[in-house]
Design a protein around this motif. Structure first.
Motif, short mmCIF file in Angstrom:
data_model
loop_
_atom_site.label_atom_id
_atom_site.label_comp_id
_atom_site.label_asym_id
_atom_site.label_seq_id
_atom_site.Cartn_x
_atom_site.Cartn_y
_atom_site.Cartn_z
N GLN A 22 0.84 -1.19 0.00
CA GLN A 22 0.00 0.00 0.00
C GLN A 22 0.88 1.24 0.00
O GLN A 22 1.90 1.30 0.68
N PHE A 23 0.44 2.24 -0.76
CA PHE A 23 1.06 3.57 -0.79
C PHE A 23 -0.05 4.56 -0.53
O PHE A 23 -1.05 4.60 -1.24
N ALA A 24 0.10 5.34 0.54
CA ALA A 24 -0.89 6.37 0.86
C ALA A 24 -0.16 7.70 0.98
O ALA A 24 0.93 7.76 1.55
N ALA A 25 -0.75 8.75 0.42
CA ALA A 25 -0.09 10.06 0.44
C ALA A 25 -1.12 11.17 0.39
O ALA A 25 -2.20 11.01 -0.19
N ILE A 26 -0.74 12.29 0.99
CA ILE A 26 -1.54 13.51 0.92
C ILE A 26 -0.62 14.61 0.42
O ILE A 26 0.46 14.84 0.99
N TRP A 27 -1.02 15.28 -0.63
CA TRP A 27 -0.26 16.37 -1.24
C TRP A 27 -0.88 17.68 -0.78
O TRP A 27 -2.10 17.88 -0.92
N THR A 28 -0.06 18.57 -0.20
CA THR A 28 -0.56 19.86 0.27
C THR A 28 0.28 20.99 -0.31
O THR A 28 1.39 20.77 -0.78
N ASN A 29 -0.26 22.21 -0.21
CA ASN A 29 0.55 23.36 -0.57
C ASN A 29 1.39 23.76 0.65
O ASN A 29 1.35 23.09 1.69
N GLU A 30 2.14 24.86 0.55
CA GLU A 30 3.02 25.25 1.65
C GLU A 30 2.27 25.67 2.91
O GLU A 30 2.83 25.73 3.99
N ASN A 31 0.96 25.95 2.78
CA ASN A 31 0.13 26.28 3.93
C ASN A 31 -0.63 25.06 4.46
O ASN A 31 -1.56 25.21 5.25
N PHE A 32 -0.27 23.89 3.98
CA PHE A 32 -0.86 22.61 4.38
C PHE A 32 -2.33 22.47 3.98
O PHE A 32 -3.08 21.72 4.60
N VAL A 33 -2.70 23.16 2.93
CA VAL A 33 -4.04 23.00 2.37
C VAL A 33 -3.97 21.82 1.39
O VAL A 33 -3.15 21.81 0.47
N ASN A 39 -4.56 6.58 -2.12
CA ASN A 39 -4.40 5.38 -1.31
C ASN A 39 -4.46 4.20 -2.28
O ASN A 39 -5.54 3.81 -2.71
N ILE A 40 -3.30 3.68 -2.63
CA ILE A 40 -3.21 2.61 -3.63
C ILE A 40 -2.76 1.33 -2.95
O ILE A 40 -1.79 1.33 -2.20
N ARG A 41 -3.46 0.24 -3.22
CA ARG A 41 -3.05 -1.08 -2.74
C ARG A 41 -2.74 -1.95 -3.94
O ARG A 41 -3.22 -1.68 -5.05
N CYS A 42 -1.96 -3.00 -3.73
CA CYS A 42 -1.69 -3.95 -4.81
C CYS A 42 -1.72 -5.36 -4.25
O CYS A 42 -1.70 -5.57 -3.04
N ARG A 43 -1.76 -6.31 -5.16
CA ARG A 43 -1.76 -7.70 -4.72
C ARG A 43 -0.32 -8.19 -4.58
O ARG A 43 0.62 -7.57 -5.04
N LEU A 44 -0.19 -9.31 -3.93
CA LEU A 44 1.12 -9.90 -3.65
C LEU A 44 1.75 -10.44 -4.93
O LEU A 44 1.09 -11.14 -5.71
N PHE A 76 1.22 -1.18 -9.83
CA PHE A 76 1.32 -0.35 -8.63
C PHE A 76 2.53 0.58 -8.73
O PHE A 76 2.42 1.79 -8.47
N SER A 77 3.69 0.03 -9.08
CA SER A 77 4.90 0.85 -9.17
C SER A 77 4.76 1.93 -10.24
O SER A 77 5.24 3.05 -10.05
N GLN A 78 4.07 1.62 -11.32
CA GLN A 78 3.82 2.62 -12.37
C GLN A 78 2.94 3.75 -11.84
O GLN A 78 3.17 4.92 -12.13
N GLN A 79 1.92 3.40 -11.07
CA GLN A 79 1.01 4.41 -10.50
C GLN A 79 1.73 5.31 -9.51
O GLN A 79 1.56 6.53 -9.53
N GLU A 82 3.97 7.68 -11.28
CA GLU A 82 3.18 8.75 -11.90
C GLU A 82 2.87 9.87 -10.90
O GLU A 82 2.95 11.04 -11.23
N PHE A 83 2.52 9.49 -9.67
CA PHE A 83 2.25 10.51 -8.64
C PHE A 83 3.51 11.29 -8.29
O PHE A 83 3.44 12.50 -8.08
N THR A 84 4.66 10.62 -8.22
CA THR A 84 5.89 11.35 -7.88
C THR A 84 6.23 12.37 -8.96
O THR A 84 6.77 13.42 -8.65
N GLU A 85 5.90 12.08 -10.19
CA GLU A 85 6.13 13.04 -11.28
C GLU A 85 5.09 14.15 -11.28
O GLU A 85 5.42 15.32 -11.46
N ARG A 86 3.84 13.79 -11.09
CA ARG A 86 2.75 14.77 -11.14
C ARG A 86 2.84 15.79 -10.01
O ARG A 86 2.53 16.95 -10.18
N TRP A 87 3.26 15.33 -8.82
CA TRP A 87 3.29 16.20 -7.65
C TRP A 87 4.62 16.95 -7.48
O TRP A 87 4.77 17.72 -6.54
N ALA A 88 5.57 16.73 -8.34
CA ALA A 88 6.87 17.42 -8.25
C ALA A 88 6.72 18.87 -8.71
O ALA A 88 5.90 19.16 -9.57
N PRO A 89 7.50 19.78 -8.12
CA PRO A 89 8.42 19.59 -7.01
C PRO A 89 7.70 19.67 -5.68
O PRO A 89 6.74 20.42 -5.52
#
Length: 146
Positions: A22-33, A39-44, A76-79, A82-89
């Motif tokens: 499982q990978f869970a993340a919350i993306w916020t701005n500098e004011n924590f909005v 929340n992504i899960r994958c199979r074994l 899962f790893s592709q997803q 994708e989030f690490t690229e989309r949410w950068a920097p």
């Protein structure tokens, strides 16, 4: 700069021989909005034997490990990539991420042929691990409340 607060749940404590479930993340701005969350899960993966203790900690049942509706570890790893690229920097923040979650992510990206195995370190991203900050505060004289 934006923040990404994230955590992984895994099949054990070895980045080389275990996998994220499982990978869970919350993306916020500098004011924590909050800007987005995931929340992504994958199979074994077929070659992984999960630690029973890890399943207790993560509360993942054996049926969930083989749920065909969940993405494969490769998907899962592709997803996640994708989030690490989309949410950068962003500043990627977590608890014990430097010595565990980052290692698991890097190994997962590497094993699944993701070109950017250092996703949370490049493209303008930086990292902050809360655990060493807590240790530094405690060692520096601050006391934790129990």
């Amino acid at each position: 700069m934006d923040f990404v607060f994230y955590d992984l749940e895994t099949t054990g404590i070895s980045p080389e021989f275990d996998q994220p479930l499982q990978f869970a993340a919350i993306w916020t701005n500098e004011n924590f909005v909050e800007k987005d969350r995931v929340n992504i899960r994958c199979r074994l993966a077929p070659h992984i034997l999960p630690s029973p203790q890890a399943l207790v900690v993560t509360r993942v049942t054996p049926d969930q490990l083989t749920d065909p509706s969940l993405p494969s570890l490769f998907e899962f790893s592709q997803q996640v990539a994708e989030f690490t690229e989309r949410w950068a920097p962003a500043i990627w923040v977590g608890y014990n991420t430097m010595k565990f979650d980052e290692e698991v992510l890097r190994q997962t990206f590497y094993q699944n042929l993701s070109p950017n195995i250092y996703a949370t370190q490049f493209n303008g991203n930086t990292r902050f691990d809360i655990l060493p900050a807590v240790y530094a505060a405690v060692k520096g004289g601050a006391k934790l409340v129990h």
